[in-house]
Design a protein around this motif. Structure first.
Motif, short mmCIF file in Angstrom:
data_model
loop_
_atom_site.label_atom_id
_atom_site.label_comp_id
_atom_site.label_asym_id
_atom_site.label_seq_id
_atom_site.Cartn_x
_atom_site.Cartn_y
_atom_site.Cartn_z
N ARG A 62 0.83 -1.21 0.00
CA ARG A 62 0.00 0.00 0.00
C ARG A 62 0.87 1.26 0.00
NH1 ARG A 62 -5.31 0.08 1.27
NH2 ARG A 62 -5.04 2.07 2.35
N ASP A 63 1.96 1.23 0.75
CA ASP A 63 2.86 2.39 0.78
C ASP A 63 3.47 2.63 -0.60
OD1 ASP A 63 2.36 2.76 3.46
OD2 ASP A 63 4.16 1.73 4.14
N ALA A 64 3.85 1.55 -1.27
CA ALA A 64 4.43 1.68 -2.61
C ALA A 64 3.41 2.24 -3.60
CB ALA A 64 4.94 0.31 -3.09
N ALA A 65 2.17 1.76 -3.50
CA ALA A 65 1.12 2.26 -4.39
C ALA A 65 0.82 3.73 -4.10
CB ALA A 65 -0.15 1.42 -4.22
N SER A 66 0.82 4.09 -2.82
CA SER A 66 0.60 5.49 -2.44
C SER A 66 1.72 6.38 -2.96
CB SER A 66 0.49 5.59 -0.92
OG SER A 66 0.28 6.93 -0.51
N GLN A 70 1.51 9.62 -5.57
CA GLN A 70 2.15 10.92 -5.38
C GLN A 70 3.07 11.25 -6.55
OE1 GLN A 70 3.83 11.53 -1.37
NE2 GLN A 70 2.63 9.79 -0.69
N GLU A 71 3.79 10.25 -7.04
CA GLU A 71 4.68 10.48 -8.17
C GLU A 71 3.90 10.90 -9.41
OE1 GLU A 71 8.28 10.56 -10.40
OE2 GLU A 71 7.75 10.74 -8.28
N LYS A 72 2.73 10.32 -9.61
CA LYS A 72 1.89 10.70 -10.75
C LYS A 72 1.46 12.16 -10.62
CE LYS A 72 -2.45 9.54 -13.10
NZ LYS A 72 -3.62 8.63 -13.14
N GLU A 73 1.03 12.55 -9.42
CA GLU A 73 0.62 13.94 -9.18
C GLU A 73 1.77 14.90 -9.44
OE1 GLU A 73 -0.78 14.04 -5.20
OE2 GLU A 73 -2.51 12.73 -5.56
N ILE A 74 2.96 14.54 -8.97
CA ILE A 74 4.14 15.40 -9.15
C ILE A 74 4.50 15.55 -10.63
CG2 ILE A 74 6.62 15.56 -8.72
CD1 ILE A 74 6.08 14.22 -5.99
N LEU A 75 4.47 14.43 -11.36
CA LEU A 75 4.79 14.47 -12.79
C LEU A 75 3.81 15.37 -13.55
CD1 LEU A 75 5.68 10.72 -13.45
CD2 LEU A 75 7.25 12.67 -13.53
N LEU A 76 2.52 15.22 -13.27
CA LEU A 76 1.52 16.03 -13.96
C LEU A 76 1.71 17.51 -13.63
CD1 LEU A 76 -1.66 13.80 -13.44
CD2 LEU A 76 -0.38 14.15 -15.56
N GLU A 77 2.02 17.79 -12.37
CA GLU A 77 2.23 19.18 -11.98
C GLU A 77 3.46 19.77 -12.67
OE1 GLU A 77 3.12 21.85 -7.94
OE2 GLU A 77 2.71 19.70 -7.78
N MET A 78 4.53 19.00 -12.76
CA MET A 78 5.75 19.49 -13.40
C MET A 78 5.54 19.75 -14.88
SD MET A 78 8.60 17.06 -11.51
CE MET A 78 9.98 17.76 -12.42
N ILE A 79 4.83 18.84 -15.55
CA ILE A 79 4.54 19.04 -16.98
C ILE A 79 3.70 20.30 -17.18
CG2 ILE A 79 3.39 18.07 -19.00
CD1 ILE A 79 4.06 15.28 -17.83
N GLY A 108 -0.25 12.65 -21.57
CA GLY A 108 -1.13 11.55 -21.93
C GLY A 108 -0.61 10.21 -21.45
N ARG A 109 0.69 9.99 -21.57
CA ARG A 109 1.27 8.73 -21.11
C ARG A 109 1.19 8.60 -19.59
NH1 ARG A 109 4.20 5.52 -24.18
NH2 ARG A 109 5.64 4.96 -22.51
N THR A 110 1.36 9.71 -18.91
CA THR A 110 1.24 9.68 -17.45
C THR A 110 -0.17 9.34 -17.02
OG1 THR A 110 2.96 11.39 -17.30
CG2 THR A 110 1.65 10.98 -15.32
N LEU A 111 -1.14 9.90 -17.73
CA LEU A 111 -2.55 9.66 -17.38
C LEU A 111 -3.01 8.24 -17.67
CD1 LEU A 111 -4.12 13.03 -18.60
CD2 LEU A 111 -3.84 12.28 -16.24
N THR A 112 -2.25 7.52 -18.50
CA THR A 112 -2.63 6.12 -18.77
C THR A 112 -2.35 5.21 -17.58
OG1 THR A 112 -0.47 5.63 -19.74
CG2 THR A 112 -2.21 6.36 -21.24
N VAL A 113 -1.56 5.69 -16.63
CA VAL A 113 -1.24 4.90 -15.44
C VAL A 113 -2.31 5.16 -14.38
CG1 VAL A 113 0.46 4.42 -13.63
CG2 VAL A 113 1.22 5.04 -15.94
N GLU A 114 -3.04 4.13 -14.03
CA GLU A 114 -4.09 4.24 -13.03
C GLU A 114 -3.63 3.59 -11.73
OE1 GLU A 114 -6.88 5.82 -13.07
OE2 GLU A 114 -6.87 6.46 -15.18
#
Length: 226
Positions: A62-66, A70-79, A108-114
């Motif tokens: 669960r910690d790894a998934a969490s 967070q990494e997804k949120e950070i990537l989207l924010e940076m882009i 788009g590639r980042t958003l494909t990761v759910e």
């Protein structure tokens, strides 16, 4: 008479033998139960140990998934920040278009990761989360009306979420609401406020640079007129 004594002896011996057999059987049953009980205890202990180990792995999972969330949120924010940066405004139209195409592709590639980590909540925690979210949304919806006031209010909310000594006032009402949320939701609320404050900071920098550019242009024009 002798025959009667012999018969009595034989009967007595048979009874004694029968009693011994019953005692042996009873002892065997007791020993069997004892061994069976010990075996069950060992087996139960092993199963419990396995479950304890699995619990550690589940929490790590669960910690790894969490962390991935967070990494997804950070990537989207940076882009997003790159697309709206001042540097993008000071390059040629063709270069900006090419860079935006690359940024959109990465987005788009980042958003494909759910990735989704569901938080287990009771009714009170669910209500507290909805209340906290509503309080933040009310400020966000008024960002364009008064940027400075929105920043001050968001900082007071953030101060209610951190254990560090806040730089400004704390929203006591918001703090009491957040305390009623699940621990994982408290962390997510804090991260959302951090993101909003960073975006506001970047917006202020952009506005400051834009105003500085306008001032420089006006001064240049006045100098030429003189």
């Amino acid at each position: 008479m002798a025959q009667a004594k012999i018969s009595a002896k034989a009967s007595e011996g048979a009874q004694q033998q029968q009693q011994q057999q019953q005692q042996q059987q009873s002892g065997g049953q007791l020993r069997g139960r004892f061994y069976r009980s010990t075996s069950m205890a060992d087996r139960s202990s092993r199963l419990l140990e396995n479950l304890d180990q699995l619990e550690l792995r589940v929490e790590a999972f669960r910690d790894a998934a969490s962390a991935m969330e967070q990494e997804k949120e950070i990537l989207l924010e940076m882009i997003h920040n790159i697309q709206n940066s001042q540097d993008m405004r000071h390059i040629s139209e063709g270069e900006r278009e090419e860079l935006n195409l690359t940024a959109n592709r990465l987005m788009g590639r980042t958003l494909t990761v759910e990735v989704s980590v569901e938080t287990i909540r009771n009714a009170q925690q669910q209500e507290s989360l909805l209340h906290a979210t509503k309080m933040i949304d009310e400020i966000v919806n008024k960002l364009l009306d008064d940027l400075e006031d929105a920043k001050i209010r968001l900082m007071s909310l953030y101060g209610a979420c951190t254990s560090d000594v806040p730089a400004g006032p704390i929203d006591q009402k918001f703090q009491s609401v957040v305390i009623g949320c699940a621990i994982e939701d408290q962390k997510k609320i804090k991260r959302r406020l951090e993101t909003l404050l960073r975006n506001l900071e970047n917006s202020e920098k952009s506005i400051t640079l834009l105003e500085h550019q306008k001032t420089s242009v006006r001064q240049s024009c006045n100098s030429k007129q003189d």
